[in-house]
Write an enzyme that holds these catalytic residues in place. Structure first.
Site, short mmCIF file in Angstrom:
data_model
loop_
_atom_site.label_atom_id
_atom_site.label_comp_id
_atom_site.label_asym_id
_atom_site.label_seq_id
_atom_site.Cartn_x
_atom_site.Cartn_y
_atom_site.Cartn_z
N ASN A 405 40.70 39.89 32.67
CA ASN A 405 41.84 40.60 32.08
C ASN A 405 42.62 41.36 33.14
OD1 ASN A 405 43.32 41.45 29.61
ND2 ASN A 405 42.64 43.48 30.25
N ASP A 406 42.04 42.41 33.67
CA ASP A 406 42.78 43.29 34.59
C ASP A 406 43.16 42.61 35.90
OD1 ASP A 406 42.38 45.34 32.73
OD2 ASP A 406 40.41 45.78 33.58
N ILE A 407 42.29 41.72 36.41
CA ILE A 407 42.54 41.14 37.73
C ILE A 407 43.61 40.06 37.72
CG2 ILE A 407 40.21 41.68 38.52
CD1 ILE A 407 39.51 38.72 38.14
N SER A 446 38.43 47.04 29.27
CA SER A 446 39.23 48.16 29.78
C SER A 446 40.21 48.69 28.75
CB SER A 446 40.00 47.72 31.03
OG SER A 446 40.96 46.75 30.69
#
Length: 477
Positions: A405-407, A446
């Protein structure tokens, strides 16, 4: 055991620990490096046991008990649970530092009382050694005790919070209290004041209060950090546990504990700094728990997530000449690395260029994805770092995101109010097609929305990653 043999054993163990740390920087040497570390710890334990005088039997009994508990935990813990296990172990190091510091102060008081009573000759062990220390040496010992308790208490509670967030027992969202920096500064000044009183021999109550206040600070620091930044937190707490161990080594006059604590502390600090640079974070801000908070409203996301079925994915891969896979924590949870490896093997057998893009903080522990891929026997030469693969993504036909997700979140570049604003990411949206393997439409660990999933060239392949890939393998020959 003769003191010379103990010193020699400690030197040998130190060399093995250094070799272990050096070997872990290379995937092909990592397994041998772990054996270096195991051998070094075995030598250190044996030397310590047989230099302890008459307490050999209870020490061996406690080591056996701890070893049995460690074996049980190691057999039960899955690879996906390693980050929280590491955090839990860090908490034990911190707690040990606190107890050892308090015990050292109690022994110092016993030695002082024996000197006043003229009964110093009746003392034995560590208490007898304290009775012969000079006033300057005792003052230095108080500094060591104070630092060990302060750092140990912060490490203990901070690691517990990190464990809770990683295990999903505590909400991963950053807890931002009003005036939180002022609270931390006031707590730090309070600890320094109590430390000053402790140096003036005000009593053990001062360091007990230091432990309590530092424990609250540790809790507050890590609670203020969001889930997206937890990989850095784990590395940072690793550094804290090392410095706590080093302070304990000074208190116990144990050279090996000083050296190994310094090795762990410095290597953890260096890794934290490297990861901060990889995430475009300020190192000092990490230490103070000052990042991970959103400074304004997030940008609105337009569009919808478009699903794709197995036939569509197979056709997309059949037409592609170049494929880049980006694994994340979702791959670890689904234990899909073997299925990924088989897919890669089949695609390469068809003459397609297949590579992996690994972000420095993919998963919840540095190197997490590399370990999983190595376990699945993915060739090292096709596993590339973010900086190496990003320049090739615009010319890539299909980028496959597996549980990340975040990366891969473009908000890091496009939304200044995002919690991950400024963090370097894998720019998969620049590929011709993006395939995202994801359980559902949730935001993930997150809690950050990802505009990638709504882009026109993105398709969502919903379901458990391993089951989805196994189904796909039936159509990719």
């Amino acid at each position: 055991m003769h003191s010379g043999l103990v010193t020699g054993a400690y030197i040998g163990a130190t060399v093995l620990f250094i070799l272990a740390l050096g070997g872990l920087s290379n995937q092909e040497k990592a397994k041998r490096a772990i054996w270096f570390g195991i051998a070094g710890m075995a030598i250190a334990l044996l030397a310590t046991i047989f230099s302890g005088g008459g307490a050999i039997v209870p020490i061996i009994g406690l080591i056996a008990l701890g070893g049995a508990c460690g074996t049980i935990v190691a057999r039960r813990v899955q690879m996906t649970q390693m980050p929280e296990l590491v955090a839990a172990f860090h908490s034990l190091v911190g707690l040990a530092a606190v107890f050892i510091g308090l015990n050292a102060d109690i022994e110092a008081q016993q030695a002082a009382q024996a000197l006043r009573d003229g009964a110093a000759s009746t003392l034995s062990g560590g208490v007898a050694m304290l009775a012969h220390k000079t006033p300057i040496e005792l003052s230095i010992m108080r500094v060591e005790v104070f630092l060990g308790i302060l750092i140990g208490a912060i490490t203990f509670t901070g690691s517990i919070v990190a464990y809770g967030k990683l295990a999903g027992k505590i909400q991963s969202k950053a807890l931002i209290l009003p005036g939180r920096h002022a609270i931390n500064i006031a707590a730090g000044l309070g600890c320094l004041l109590l430390g000053g009183l402790y140096f003036r021999c005000a009593g053990i109550w001062t360091v007990i209060c230091v432990a309590l206040i530092a424990g609250v600070v540790g809790w507050h620091l890590i609670m203020a950090i969001g889930g997206a930044d937890m990989p850095v937190v784990i590395s940072m707490l690793n550094s804290y546990s090392g410095w706590a161990a080093a302070a304990t080594g000074f208190t116990l006059s144990n050279d090996l504990l000083i050296v190994t604590g310094a090795l762990v502390g410095s290597s953890g600090a260096i890794l934290s700094y490297i990861m901060c640079r990889a995430m475009n974070r300020n190192f000092l801000s990490v230490i103070l728990g000052g990042f991970g908070a959103r400074s304004g409203p997030a940008q609105a996301i337009e569009g919808e997530q478009v699903a794709i079925d197995t036939h569509g994915v197979a056709a997309m891969l059949d037409d592609a000449e170049s494929v880049v896979l980006v694994p994340g924590y979702g791959m670890a949870v689904a234990q899909a690395q073997q299925s990924v490896s088989e897919l890669v093997r089949r695609l390469r057998a068809k003459g397609k260029q297949v590579r992996f893009g690994i972000h420095p903080v993919a998963g919840r522990l540095p190197g997490h994805m590399n370990v999983l891929l190595a376990e699945a026997k993915v060739p090292y030469d096709i596993v590339l770092e973010m900086d190496e693969i990003n320049q090739d993504l615009p010319s890539t036909d299909v980028a496959i995101v597996i549980g990340s997700n975040d990366i891969v979140n473009p908000a890091a570049q496009d939304d200044p109010h995002s919690p991950i604003a400024g963090m370097p990411v894998l720019e998969v949206w620049k590929a011709k097609h993006v395939l995202v393997l994801k359980r559902g439409q949730g935001t993930g660990y997150s809690g950050i929305e990802n505009p990638l999933f709504y882009k026109e060239n993105a398709r969502m392949f919903y379901g458990d990653a391993r089951k989805s890939l196994d189904e796909l393998l039936t159509q990719v020959h």
